[in-house]
Scaffold this active site. Structure first.
Site, PDB file in Angstrom:
ATOM      1  N   HIS A   1       0.805  -1.231   0.000  1.00 49.07           N
ATOM      2  CA  HIS A   1       0.000   0.000   0.000  1.00 49.07           C
ATOM      3  C   HIS A   1       0.837   1.279   0.000  1.00 49.07           C
ATOM      4  O   HIS A   1       0.552   2.229   0.747  1.00 49.07           O
ATOM      5  CB  HIS A   1      -0.952   0.005   1.199  1.00 49.07           C
ATOM      6  CG  HIS A   1      -2.040  -1.037   1.124  1.00 49.07           C
ATOM      7  ND1 HIS A   1      -2.533  -1.524  -0.065  1.00 49.07           N
ATOM      8  CD2 HIS A   1      -2.743  -1.695   2.101  1.00 49.07           C
ATOM      9  CE1 HIS A   1      -3.487  -2.410   0.184  1.00 49.07           C
ATOM     10  NE2 HIS A   1      -3.626  -2.541   1.488  1.00 49.07           N
TER      11      HIS A   1
ATOM     12  N   HIS B   1      -9.718   2.134   0.568  1.00 47.79           N
ATOM     13  CA  HIS B   1      -9.644   1.022   1.513  1.00 47.79           C
ATOM     14  C   HIS B   1     -10.677   1.084   2.640  1.00 47.79           C
ATOM     15  O   HIS B   1     -10.348   0.800   3.791  1.00 47.79           O
ATOM     16  CB  HIS B   1      -8.221   0.983   2.091  1.00 47.79           C
ATOM     17  CG  HIS B   1      -7.752  -0.361   2.517  1.00 47.79           C
ATOM     18  ND1 HIS B   1      -8.227  -1.007   3.644  1.00 47.79           N
ATOM     19  CD2 HIS B   1      -6.847  -1.200   1.985  1.00 47.79           C
ATOM     20  CE1 HIS B   1      -7.616  -2.165   3.783  1.00 47.79           C
ATOM     21  NE2 HIS B   1      -6.772  -2.319   2.789  1.00 47.79           N
TER      22      HIS B   1
ATOM     23  N   GLU C   1     -11.546  -3.513  -3.014  1.00 42.04           N
ATOM     24  CA  GLU C   1     -10.625  -2.502  -3.539  1.00 42.04           C
ATOM     25  C   GLU C   1     -10.425  -2.704  -5.036  1.00 42.04           C
ATOM     26  O   GLU C   1      -9.845  -3.697  -5.462  1.00 42.04           O
ATOM     27  CB  GLU C   1      -9.275  -2.631  -2.828  1.00 42.04           C
ATOM     28  CG  GLU C   1      -9.355  -2.553  -1.318  1.00 42.04           C
ATOM     29  CD  GLU C   1      -8.199  -3.283  -0.641  1.00 42.04           C
ATOM     30  OE1 GLU C   1      -7.039  -2.899  -0.865  1.00 42.04           O
ATOM     31  OE2 GLU C   1      -8.436  -4.250   0.103  1.00 42.04           O
TER      32      GLU C   1
HETATM   33  C1  BGC Z   1      -4.504  -6.368   1.900  1.00 40.48           C
HETATM   34  C2  BGC Z   1      -4.249  -7.156   3.146  1.00 40.48           C
HETATM   35  C3  BGC Z   1      -3.756  -6.217   4.210  1.00 40.48           C
HETATM   36  C4  BGC Z   1      -4.774  -5.166   4.423  1.00 40.48           C
HETATM   37  C5  BGC Z   1      -4.307  -4.161   5.405  1.00 40.48           C
HETATM   38  C6  BGC Z   1      -5.543  -5.351   2.198  1.00 40.48           C
HETATM   39  O1  BGC Z   1      -5.784  -4.583   1.073  1.00 40.48           O
HETATM   40  O2  BGC Z   1      -4.893  -7.179   0.836  1.00 40.48           O
HETATM   41  O3  BGC Z   1      -3.343  -8.184   2.927  1.00 40.48           O
HETATM   42  O4  BGC Z   1      -3.452  -6.868   5.382  1.00 40.48           O
HETATM   43  O5  BGC Z   1      -5.077  -4.508   3.219  1.00 40.48           O
HETATM   44  O6  BGC Z   1      -5.320  -3.610   6.094  1.00 40.48           O
END
Ligand code: BGC
Length: 393
Positions: A149, A223, A358
């Site tokens: 991310h 998210h 997402e």
């Molecule tokens: C990911 C997860 C991650 C999470 C974090 C998601 O988008 O796919 O693996 O732990 O975000 O909050």
């Protein structure tokens, strides 16, 4: 005047009168519609308040976007975070359907990306590096040696410049951020704009755009952790994902590069199925993800807007459709929530109390030549749109 002439004159008179009547009725209708629209507009508003200050002294605001139905989305320019999103259930009762915190400090201290904008790259880049034009770029490794991310200080942790948006049938917020050349290891100055538009039909539209001055990679997403019941876990939520294929992962949740059919596996959501129906089945992929944490490959992708998923919650009747121009969808079932976080109104966020949908290009694309490219070049414009549509049934 002869009798027949008189009859004709009467006929003409009546036709004219009827025309006038219909015309004025139509006009009146138009006026009523305009008035209704005005009424809607009058209720719509965008209220800005201070949310707090970051440790390095930047002032942060929170904007309450109210649409003509009185439904409110609160967004802060810290991380572009959607703090709350209130929509009616089947009986008209309003409820907040996203997880989050009541105050800025909690978001700064420990946020598992609740409601945040994610960039430069949504999801993981394996071994926190990639090659572009023969050069290797080392990225911030913030997830077991991988890059997740956008790194240590991703777009979810920066203060964005904010401008209010007013449209005829929507209120919104435009967020701008300049990600400097070298930030978190990425090449190129990247100018990013994200527009959140909250319409009078309870649709949260997110328009992402970006330009660069050097070749780079970009994959932006949002998210929010949704819980359409506003409480409890999400295992009874029903989900449809319009995808016959997903991208399997290794133990580190990095795609292996394979495109695998969902058929006869717990990854098959082509028909609406309860999230909890198969989540604990003994399969390698569900073990690696500790549940669902995978990218689905949207059917018939062509870059145009398509409905890619539909989430519904049987007790409240709330429904959320996801429409996007993107080729992939990460469905994450909140597997890392473990009861250690206390969020809004003192709610303890236990295992799987929220889920994320997402829209994205596939994880680790910069290292997977067979996946769709995420490279952005100077002169080109990155541009994608995703809409979360709220309804009841
Ligand atoms: C990911 C997860 C991650 C999470 C974090 C998601 O988008 O796919 O693996 O732990 O975000 O909050």
């Amino acid at each position: 005047m002869k009798g027949t002439d008189m009859k004709r004159s009467y006929k003409i008179f009546y036709v004219l009168l009827t025309g006038l009547l219909i015309g004025s009725l139509l006009g009146c209708n138009e006026n009523t519609m305009a008035m209704e629209k005005e009424k809607g507009k009058a209720q719509m508003n965008n209220k800005k308040e201070q949310f707090g200050t970051t440790p390095d002294g930047k002032k942060v605001d929170i904007y309450a976007l109210t649409n003509a139905n009185g439904c409110v989305v609160k967004i802060t320019n810290y991380g572009g975070i959607v703090v709350s999103l209130t929509v009616p259930d089947k009986n008209g009762k309003m409820g907040d359907v996203v997880l989050g915190y009541d105050n800025l400090d909690d978001y700064i201290k420990n946020n598992p990306y609740f409601g945040a904008l994610i960039g430069r790259y949504g999801n993981r880049i394996g071994k926190a590096k990639f090659e572009l034009n023969g050069q290797t770029y080392a990225l911030a490794a913030n997830n077991d040696g991988n890059h997740l991310h956008g790194g240590i200080v991703g777009f979810d942790k920066v203060v964005w410049d904010a401008k209010e948006i007013q449209q005829d049938d929507a209120v919104g917020l435009e967020l701008n951020y300049l990600s400097k050349d070298g930030e978190e290891g990425y090449p190129g100055n990247l100018k990013v704009t994200v527009k959140y538009i909250w319409t009078n039909n309870n649709q949260l539209k997110i328009e992402y755009s970006a330009t660069t001055d050097k070749d780079t990679v970009v994959n932006l997403t949002h998210h929010s952790y949704f819980n359409l019941a506003g409480k409890g876990d999400i295992l009874k939520h029903e989900l449809m994902i319009n995808a016959d294929i997903f991208t399997p992962v290794d133990e580190g949740l990095i795609p292996t590069g394979e495109l695998r059919s969902v058929k006869e596996t717990p990854m098959d959501f082509t028909k609406s199925t309860a999230v909890g129906a198969r989540i604990d089945q003994d399969t390698e992929q569900l073990k690696f993800g500790l549940g669902y944490d995978h990218n689905w490959v949207i059917n018939n992708y062509d870059g145009t807007m398509k409905m890619v998923a539909c989430l519904s919650e049987p007790t409240t009747g709330r429904v959320m459709e996801v429409h996007t121009t993107e080729p992939g969808l990460q469905f994450y079932s909140g597997n890392f929530l473990d009861g250690t976080i206390t969020g809004k109104g003192g709610t303890v966020y236990k295992h799987r109390t929220g889920l994320c949908l997402e829209s994205q290009h596939f994880p680790d694309s910069p290292n997977k030549p067979d996946f769709l490219s995420t490279t952005l070049k100077p002169g080109d414009k990155y541009s994608t749109t995703t809409i979360y549509k709220f309804k009841t049934k």
